[in-house]
Design a protein around this motif. Structure first.
Motif, PDB file in Angstrom:
ATOM      1  N   UNK A 119      18.567  30.300  45.421  1.00 43.96           N
ATOM      2  CA  UNK A 119      18.518  28.835  45.461  1.00 43.96           C
ATOM      3  C   UNK A 119      17.095  28.333  45.344  1.00 43.96           C
ATOM      4  N   UNK A 120      16.994  27.108  44.857  1.00 37.79           N
ATOM      5  CA  UNK A 120      15.718  26.402  44.773  1.00 37.79           C
ATOM      6  C   UNK A 120      15.972  24.926  45.044  1.00 37.79           C
ATOM      7  N   UNK A 121      15.484  24.457  46.183  1.00 34.82           N
ATOM      8  CA  UNK A 121      15.611  23.042  46.561  1.00 34.82           C
ATOM      9  C   UNK A 121      17.069  22.564  46.558  1.00 34.82           C
ATOM     10  N   UNK A 122      17.871  23.196  47.412  1.00 33.43           N
ATOM     11  CA  UNK A 122      19.290  22.827  47.531  1.00 33.43           C
ATOM     12  C   UNK A 122      19.651  22.516  48.992  1.00 33.43           C
ATOM     13  N   UNK A 123      18.734  21.912  49.714  1.00 38.84           N
ATOM     14  CA  UNK A 123      18.927  21.654  51.145  1.00 38.84           C
ATOM     15  C   UNK A 123      20.227  20.907  51.436  1.00 38.84           C
ATOM     16  N   UNK A 124      20.541  19.900  50.636  1.00 35.62           N
ATOM     17  CA  UNK A 124      21.695  19.042  50.935  1.00 35.62           C
ATOM     18  C   UNK A 124      23.023  19.785  50.846  1.00 35.62           C
ATOM     19  N   UNK A 125      23.089  20.813  50.015  1.00 35.25           N
ATOM     20  CA  UNK A 125      24.372  21.477  49.787  1.00 35.25           C
ATOM     21  C   UNK A 125      24.595  22.714  50.656  1.00 35.25           C
ATOM     22  N   UNK A 126      23.565  23.214  51.334  1.00 37.72           N
ATOM     23  CA  UNK A 126      23.663  24.516  51.988  1.00 37.72           C
ATOM     24  C   UNK A 126      24.674  24.548  53.138  1.00 37.72           C
ATOM     25  N   UNK A 127      24.651  23.555  54.000  1.00 39.66           N
ATOM     26  CA  UNK A 127      25.572  23.548  55.138  1.00 39.66           C
ATOM     27  C   UNK A 127      27.020  23.469  54.655  1.00 39.66           C
ATOM     28  N   UNK A 128      27.274  22.612  53.692  1.00 38.90           N
ATOM     29  CA  UNK A 128      28.633  22.471  53.153  1.00 38.90           C
ATOM     30  C   UNK A 128      29.076  23.763  52.471  1.00 38.90           C
ATOM     31  N   UNK A 129      28.178  24.385  51.742  1.00 36.38           N
ATOM     32  CA  UNK A 129      28.512  25.643  51.069  1.00 36.38           C
ATOM     33  C   UNK A 129      28.794  26.739  52.084  1.00 36.38           C
ATOM     34  N   UNK A 130      27.970  26.830  53.116  1.00 37.51           N
ATOM     35  CA  UNK A 130      28.185  27.836  54.163  1.00 37.51           C
ATOM     36  C   UNK A 130      29.544  27.637  54.836  1.00 37.51           C
ATOM     37  N   UNK A 131      29.852  26.416  55.215  1.00 31.21           N
ATOM     38  CA  UNK A 131      31.131  26.143  55.877  1.00 31.21           C
ATOM     39  C   UNK A 131      32.307  26.549  54.994  1.00 31.21           C
ATOM     40  N   UNK A 132      32.198  26.275  53.735  1.00 33.49           N
ATOM     41  CA  UNK A 132      33.268  26.578  52.781  1.00 33.49           C
ATOM     42  C   UNK A 132      33.460  28.088  52.633  1.00 33.49           C
ATOM     43  N   UNK A 133      32.343  28.806  52.483  1.00 31.63           N
ATOM     44  CA  UNK A 133      32.422  30.266  52.347  1.00 31.63           C
ATOM     45  C   UNK A 133      32.970  30.899  53.619  1.00 31.63           C
ATOM     46  N   UNK A 134      32.457  30.477  54.770  1.00 33.51           N
ATOM     47  CA  UNK A 134      32.903  31.032  56.054  1.00 33.51           C
ATOM     48  C   UNK A 134      34.401  30.804  56.261  1.00 33.51           C
ATOM     49  N   UNK A 135      34.874  29.632  55.879  1.00 33.74           N
ATOM     50  CA  UNK A 135      36.301  29.326  56.016  1.00 33.74           C
ATOM     51  C   UNK A 135      37.148  30.270  55.168  1.00 33.74           C
ATOM     52  N   UNK A 136      36.714  30.515  53.932  1.00 36.21           N
ATOM     53  CA  UNK A 136      37.448  31.419  53.034  1.00 36.21           C
ATOM     54  C   UNK A 136      37.430  32.838  53.586  1.00 36.21           C
ATOM     55  N   UNK A 137      36.288  33.279  54.055  1.00 37.55           N
ATOM     56  CA  UNK A 137      36.166  34.644  54.573  1.00 37.55           C
ATOM     57  C   UNK A 137      37.029  34.860  55.809  1.00 37.55           C
TER      58      UNK A 137
END
Length: 315
Positions: free
Chosen positions: A9-27
């Motif tokens: 990643x490069x300068x993606x601060x706004x999307x990281x929390x949402x992406x993490x939550x989504x991945x964790x939910x799937x896992x």
């Protein structure tokens, strides 16, 4: 461990929390054991601080921070070197790749025994003029040149068997051609899966039209490396022999013509064929020397680290 998710990643601060939550939910819903490896490629917007926060909350989140921006290929290389999962998933951090695709990609690697499965964004939400059309041309050229029959080389969502990522060397800007690198390394079972593409939610793309120009230049590079990277003399030596033979033929013709047919005619040095002969023999010798030097350099160049890591989390 079942899955390692590697996210450059490069300068993606706004999307990281949402992406993490989504991945964790799937896992968690699929009962996977997993790790999420974020590689911060020199961000300046606070992305690393967001990764630190996530890693404190969840030990499955791991981070690598580069000293500066070294490029996506170097970020993937660093992530691959740390990945412990049986299956390694790569995806972009901009929320355009859908984590819901991960279970099916995992099954294709584990159950169907693919070495690598590449995503295919069949329906895209990018600008058709600036991205879709150049991308189609680029993918066509990559298929013809490499022999790897994929529709979308550029898709960041891919799945690999762990053995693949540990045995390929991703450098320069070669992240576009990881399937080609895998094929050249002997991993021949390469599949493709249609995946959902989503419009960018935050920020702007980090890639412009120049990536397609660079992509075509890299395509030429990887074609050369895959065919002659381990044997440069086979190319340059062959060209040298051909050029030298052409020059020698002209010289032989001039000599025979002067001795037996026109002994009192023009001097050999006054004929244009003489200079053609001279130049082609010189070029042929230079090609041969270039191949010889390439072989020497290849055998004496040590591996060099291509990036510097500033900080790591949870490794």
């Amino acid at each position: 461990m079942n899955i390692s998710v590697v996210i450059p990643l490069l300068n993606e601060k706004e999307s990281l929390k949402e992406l993490y939550d989504w991945i964790a939910k799937v896992m968690q819903s699929n009962h996977f054991s997993y790790e999420i490896i974020f590689i911060d490629d020199g961000s300046t917007d606070g992305s690393w601080q967001q990764i630190e926060t996530l890693s404190k909350h969840d030990p499955n989140v791991k981070g690598i921070r580069f000293l500066k921006n070294f490029g996506k290929s170097q970020a993937l290389h660093a992530g691959f070197s740390k990945a412990k999962g049986e299956v390694v998933i790569t995806m972009d951090a901009d929320l355009q790749d859908n984590p819901e695709e991960i279970p099916e990609l995992y099954k294709m690697i584990v159950n169907d025994n693919f070495d690598l499965v590449s995503g295919w964004k069949k329906k895209r939400y990018d600008n058709k003029l600036t991205k879709n059309l150049p991308s189609k041309l680029f993918n066509w050229a990559a298929r013809k040149t490499s022999g790897v029959k994929l529709n979308d080389f550029n898709c960041g969502l891919k799945a690999y068997h762990n053995n693949v990522v540990k045995h390929i060397n991703v450098n320069g800007e070669m992240h576009r051609y990881i399937p080609v690198l895998a094929k050249n390394a002997g991993f021949l079972k390469i599949g493709e899966k249609v995946v959902q593409h989503q419009a960018r939610k935050y920020g702007e793309t980090k890639f412009g039209m120049d990536r397609f120009v660079n992509g075509f230049l890299d395509l030429i590079t990887i074609w050369f490396i895959s065919r002659f990277g381990k044997r440069p003399m086979h190319l340059f030596g062959a060209l040298g022999v051909i050029m030298f033979a052409i020059g020698l033929s002209f010289a032989f013709y001039l000599g025979v013509d002067k001795l037996f047919f026109h002994p009192y005619g023009r001097l050999i040095t006054q004929r244009p064929q003489f200079y053609i002969s001279l130049v082609t023999m010189i070029i042929g010798s230079q090609f041969f020397v270039a191949g010889f030097l390439g072989e020497i350099i290849l055998r004496n160049t040590p591996d060099k680290k291509r990036y510097l890591i500033k900080k790591e989390l949870n490794f």
